[in-house]
Design a protein around this motif. Sequence first.
Motif, PDB file in Angstrom:
ATOM      1  N   LEU A  88      33.208  64.972  58.021  1.00 22.98           N
ATOM      2  CA  LEU A  88      32.801  63.945  57.065  1.00 22.98           C
ATOM      3  C   LEU A  88      32.701  64.562  55.686  1.00 22.98           C
ATOM      4  O   LEU A  88      32.940  65.756  55.513  1.00 22.98           O
ATOM      5  N   TYR A  89      32.354  63.732  54.704  1.00 22.31           N
ATOM      6  CA  TYR A  89      32.201  64.240  53.348  1.00 22.31           C
ATOM      7  C   TYR A  89      30.822  64.863  53.203  1.00 22.31           C
ATOM      8  O   TYR A  89      29.824  64.159  53.066  1.00 22.31           O
ATOM      9  N   TYR A  91      29.383  66.438  50.900  1.00 28.11           N
ATOM     10  CA  TYR A  91      28.645  66.311  49.640  1.00 28.11           C
ATOM     11  C   TYR A  91      28.066  64.910  49.461  1.00 28.11           C
ATOM     12  O   TYR A  91      27.426  64.631  48.458  1.00 28.11           O
ATOM     13  N   LEU A  92      28.356  64.041  50.451  1.00 27.66           N
ATOM     14  CA  LEU A  92      27.781  62.694  50.396  1.00 27.66           C
ATOM     15  C   LEU A  92      26.723  62.555  51.486  1.00 27.66           C
ATOM     16  O   LEU A  92      26.729  63.293  52.471  1.00 27.66           O
ATOM     17  N   LYS A 130      22.118  64.725  52.788  1.00 26.01           N
ATOM     18  CA  LYS A 130      23.537  65.076  52.667  1.00 26.01           C
ATOM     19  C   LYS A 130      24.057  65.507  54.032  1.00 26.01           C
ATOM     20  O   LYS A 130      23.380  66.211  54.786  1.00 26.01           O
TER      21      LYS A 130
ATOM     22  N   TYR C  10      35.010  57.084  43.721  1.00 20.03           N
ATOM     23  CA  TYR C  10      33.659  57.484  44.098  1.00 20.03           C
ATOM     24  C   TYR C  10      33.673  58.907  44.653  1.00 20.03           C
ATOM     25  O   TYR C  10      32.870  59.765  44.289  1.00 20.03           O
ATOM     26  N   LYS C  11      34.670  59.180  45.528  1.00 18.67           N
ATOM     27  CA  LYS C  11      34.769  60.511  46.125  1.00 18.67           C
ATOM     28  C   LYS C  11      35.083  61.555  45.062  1.00 18.67           C
ATOM     29  O   LYS C  11      34.498  62.638  45.047  1.00 18.67           O
ATOM     30  N   ARG C  14      32.020  62.085  42.716  1.00 23.07           N
ATOM     31  CA  ARG C  14      30.783  62.569  43.315  1.00 23.07           C
ATOM     32  C   ARG C  14      30.915  64.041  43.686  1.00 23.07           C
ATOM     33  O   ARG C  14      29.979  64.668  44.133  1.00 23.07           O
ATOM     34  N   ARG C  15      32.125  64.570  43.512  1.00 20.99           N
ATOM     35  CA  ARG C  15      32.367  65.939  43.953  1.00 20.99           C
ATOM     36  C   ARG C  15      32.164  66.900  42.787  1.00 20.99           C
ATOM     37  O   ARG C  15      32.760  66.725  41.730  1.00 20.99           O
ATOM     38  N   PRO C  16      31.351  67.908  42.970  1.00 20.59           N
ATOM     39  CA  PRO C  16      31.064  68.825  41.850  1.00 20.59           C
ATOM     40  C   PRO C  16      32.334  69.451  41.273  1.00 20.59           C
ATOM     41  O   PRO C  16      32.441  69.637  40.063  1.00 20.59           O
ATOM     42  N   ALA C  97      39.828  69.031  55.504  1.00 21.36           N
ATOM     43  CA  ALA C  97      38.434  68.736  55.841  1.00 21.36           C
ATOM     44  C   ALA C  97      38.330  67.884  57.102  1.00 21.36           C
ATOM     45  O   ALA C  97      37.265  67.746  57.679  1.00 21.36           O
ATOM     46  N   GLY C  98      39.456  67.312  57.526  1.00 22.61           N
ATOM     47  CA  GLY C  98      39.445  66.501  58.736  1.00 22.61           C
ATOM     48  C   GLY C  98      39.111  65.049  58.477  1.00 22.61           C
ATOM     49  O   GLY C  98      39.091  64.235  59.398  1.00 22.61           O
ATOM     50  N   THR C  99      38.838  64.720  57.219  1.00 21.96           N
ATOM     51  CA  THR C  99      38.463  63.336  56.912  1.00 21.96           C
ATOM     52  C   THR C  99      39.679  62.414  56.849  1.00 21.96           C
ATOM     53  O   THR C  99      39.543  61.208  56.982  1.00 21.96           O
ATOM     54  N   LEU C 102      40.154  60.555  60.048  1.00 23.45           N
ATOM     55  CA  LEU C 102      39.141  59.517  60.207  1.00 23.45           C
ATOM     56  C   LEU C 102      39.506  58.297  59.352  1.00 23.45           C
ATOM     57  O   LEU C 102      39.403  57.153  59.789  1.00 23.45           O
TER      58      LEU C 102
END
Lengths: 310, 233, 279
Positions: A88-89, A91-92, A130, C10-11, C14-16, C97-99, C102
Motif C-alpha cells: 500500500l501507500y 506515506y498515506l 500511516k 493526491y498521490k 502527498r509524497r515528500p 511498490a506493488g500498488t 492492486l
Amino acid sequence: MKPILEVTDLSKSFKKFKAVDKLSFTIEQGAVYGFLGQNGAGKSTTMRMLLGLIFPDSGTIAINGYKFNNSRRFLLKNIGAVIERPDLYGYLSGWDNLRMFATLSGMSIPNKRIHEVLEIVGLKGREKDKVKAYSQGMKQRLGIAIAMVHDPDLLILDEPTNGLDPQGIAEIRALVISLSRDHNKTILISSHLLYEIEQIATNMLIIHKGKKLSDGPVSQLFNPDETLIEIELQPEENIKTVVENSQWYGKSVRISPSKLVFKMNPSFTPDLNRWLVNQNVNVLNINSRHSFEAYFLSITNDTATTDRAI
Amino acid sequence: MIRMYCAYIFLLLNGLAFQSSATEAPELFEVLRNKVLSVHDYTAKVKMKINVNYMRIPQLAGVLYYKSPDKMKLERNGGLSILPKKNINLTLRNLIPSGDVLVIDAGADTIEGKTVRILKVVPTDDGAIVLTKIWVDEARMVAMRTETTTRDEGTVIMDLRYDKYVSFALPDNVTIHMDIKEYKLPKGVTMDYNDLPDAKNIKKVKNKKGTIQISYLNYEINKGISDSIFEKE
Amino acid sequence: MIPLLRIELYKIFRRPRTYISFGIVTAITLVIQLAMLSDGKSFIGFALQGVNEQFDIRGNILNGYLITYLILQSLLIHIPLLVALVAGDALAGEANAGTLRLMLTKPISRVQLVFVKFLGSFVYTVLLIVWLAIVALVLSLVLFGTGDMINLKSDAFVLLLQDDILWRYGLAFLFAVLAMTTIAALSIFLSAFTDNAIGPVISTMGIVVILTIMSNLELPLFNLIKPYLFTTHMIGWKGFFDDPVPYAAIMRSAGVLAMYTVGFLGITMLYFNKKDIKS
C-alpha cells in the motif's frame, strides 16, 4: 448452486516455462474455494489471470456467465482481491489508502461503509495512522478491507497468511470464515499449506506444475473412509501372513514387520487394535491422518515424504 | 620622421595643384576646428541605430551626454549604453586631430549637390590618428564628411548632415562607417538554438564594415555638465 | 477519469519526494544568483570580451533578465532529471511498490491509467516550471533589477530592450513546459517497461545527456540526425530571445516535441494495455 466463476482450459507460458496448463475449474456461489499447490505451481498466475493482471495464452474465464475478456471492467466491480502481500501507500494513512481504492472501485462508497469495513477487519481506531507504521498483519487486513470495501460477491485472496505469525494467521482465518458465513462472500483463497485452509475451505483444488491434480468438495476429498491408520509394531516377522488371512487385508495399504498402514474409517481403529492384541502383536503406536493430506504432502514435497506418507 | 617627410611631399604636390584656391587650406581647417572646439559640452536627445553584421540591436533612443575632450555617455533610462570605443568617438571633435597638423588641399568634390573642399590633415604628433580627410562645406563652414585613418581601429568614415544647429557645427544626422572585427563564441559555450540545417542557410555575409546612424533631435549646448555623469556604473 | 486524476495528483503531492524537486530548483537558482552577485562582473567581462574591443557597453548589464536566461540555460540539464524523478516513477514506482497490481484489480482502464499518469506528471511539470519562473525570474529581477538584455550567440550579439522582454519569458516558459512534457512522456514510456523505480529515472537522464551531446557536437554524422533528435528542439525557448524571433523554427521544434510526446505516450498505452503485471 449456480457457478460464479468458470475457468476452461486456461493456459499461460512465460517464455518456455509453462506456468498454467489447460486448467479448468468451477466455483459455485458461496463456496470457500481452497486453491492449493506448492510455490511456483501456478496459483498466483491463475489468480492474476482471473483479475486481468496477466493475459492468458488460451482458454476462457467467465464470471456470472460473462466472458472476462469482453467485460473486464464491468466484472472487476464485483471482485475484490489481495494478491500476495498487499503493498500500500506507506506515506498515506490507512483511511486514505482505503478511501482511494474505494474511489477506484467504480462506485460511490459512503464513508459509513469505510467505517464498517474497518470494523470488520478490526482496524477501527488505527485508520489515521500511516500505513508504514502498520504491522504485516494489519497491512494484510487493510488489504482485505480494500478488497471488500465495494462489497463484491467474489473475493480472490492469494496467500493472505503469508509472512504472518501464528496469531496473525488465526485472525485472517477467522476473518475469512466470517466473510463467508456472515457476509455471504464467495472466496477463492490460495495457500501452499493444506492445514491452513482445510478448516475453512468448502472445496479444494490442487494444482501442480500448472496442471490440475484434483478438486472437489472437502467432504468428498476428506472422505473418512479414506483415513490412513498407521500402526507401529514391535517387529513381527510373520505379520504379513497374519494380516493376509484376516478380514483386515482388504483395507491394508502397506504391510511390513514394524509398520502397518490401513485405509479405512477411523471408527474401526479400536476393533483393529483389539484384533492385533488377540493375535499377540505388540502395538507401539497408532497414528491416523487423512490420505488427502498425505497425498498433498507427497506432491508438495515431491519425493522426500512419499515414503513416509504411504 | 617618415610621416613628416610624407606630409611635406603631400603639401608640395597639393600646393602646386591648388594654388588658386580662395582660402588657404590650413586657414580653412583652423576656422573649422575652432568652430568645432567652441562646443565644450552638450546634451542631446538622440536616436541611434547600430548596423553591424553580428549585432542585432533595435534602434536605441536616449540622451547623449558629451563633454570635451572625450567624455560621452548614452543615458537610456535604465537601459544599456552602447557606444563605440573612445578612438572612434561619435563626435567630430575626436576625429579631427587636435595638435599640430599639416593641412593639404586635396581638391573639390560634390556631396548632395554641394561643392565641397577636401582637406587632408596629417598630425605631426604620435596620436591615435594617422590621417584625416575632411570634406568641408565652405559656405556653412561645416565638415560634411571625414575619413579618419587610425592607428588601431582602421578607417572610420563619418557623414554629417546639418540643419538647425549648423552654427555650432553640430549635425542633425550622423552616419559612422567603421571596420568591424570578427566575432565568434564557441558553440559549446552558447549552446545556440538555431543550429538546424535550414538556419545555416541564413546569410552569413562576412561584412567587415559596420555603420552607426545617429539622429540628434535637439541639443542643449555649453550648459555645463558635471563629470560625475560619466562615471562608470 | 477525473477521480482517477484527482487520486494521482493526491498521490504525487502527498509524497515528500515531489517537493525535493522544488527545493533543488530553488537551490540551483540561488547558487547561480549568489555566484553572479559576487562574481558576475568578471563573468560579463569574459563573455563580452569580443564585443568590448570595439564597443563600450555600460549600464546594468547583469540584470535580472540576463541572470534568468543564464539560470534557464544551466537548468536545461537538471530539470529533466527532476521531471523524470516523478514521471519515471509513475508506473515503475507503483509496480515496484506493488500498488500497481492492486490498482489494476480495480475496474479502471489501463489506457486511462497511463493517460492519467501522464496528466499527473504534466501538472507537476507545469508547477515546477511556474516555480522556476518565480524563483528565477521574479527573484532575479528583485536582486539584480531590470535592464536591456544581452543575448550572446556564437555568431551574434543580440540586444533586447527591457520593455520587450517579459512576453519572451512568458513564451519561453510555455515552451519549456512543452519540452519538459516530452521528457515526462519519455520517462513514463521507459517506466512502463520496467518494475524498478530508479531505472527509468537513470535511463531518461542517460538518453537526455547522450542526445544533448549529439545535438551539440559539430560532426557531419550528427548533423544528419540532429533535426530528428528531440534534444535539438528542447532549447527552442531560446528562439524567443533572438531578434527577429524565428517563429517558423520554433513552431517546427514545438511540433517535433509534440510528436515525440504523443509517440511516447501512444506506444506506452499500446504496450501497457497488453502487459502482464507480474510485480
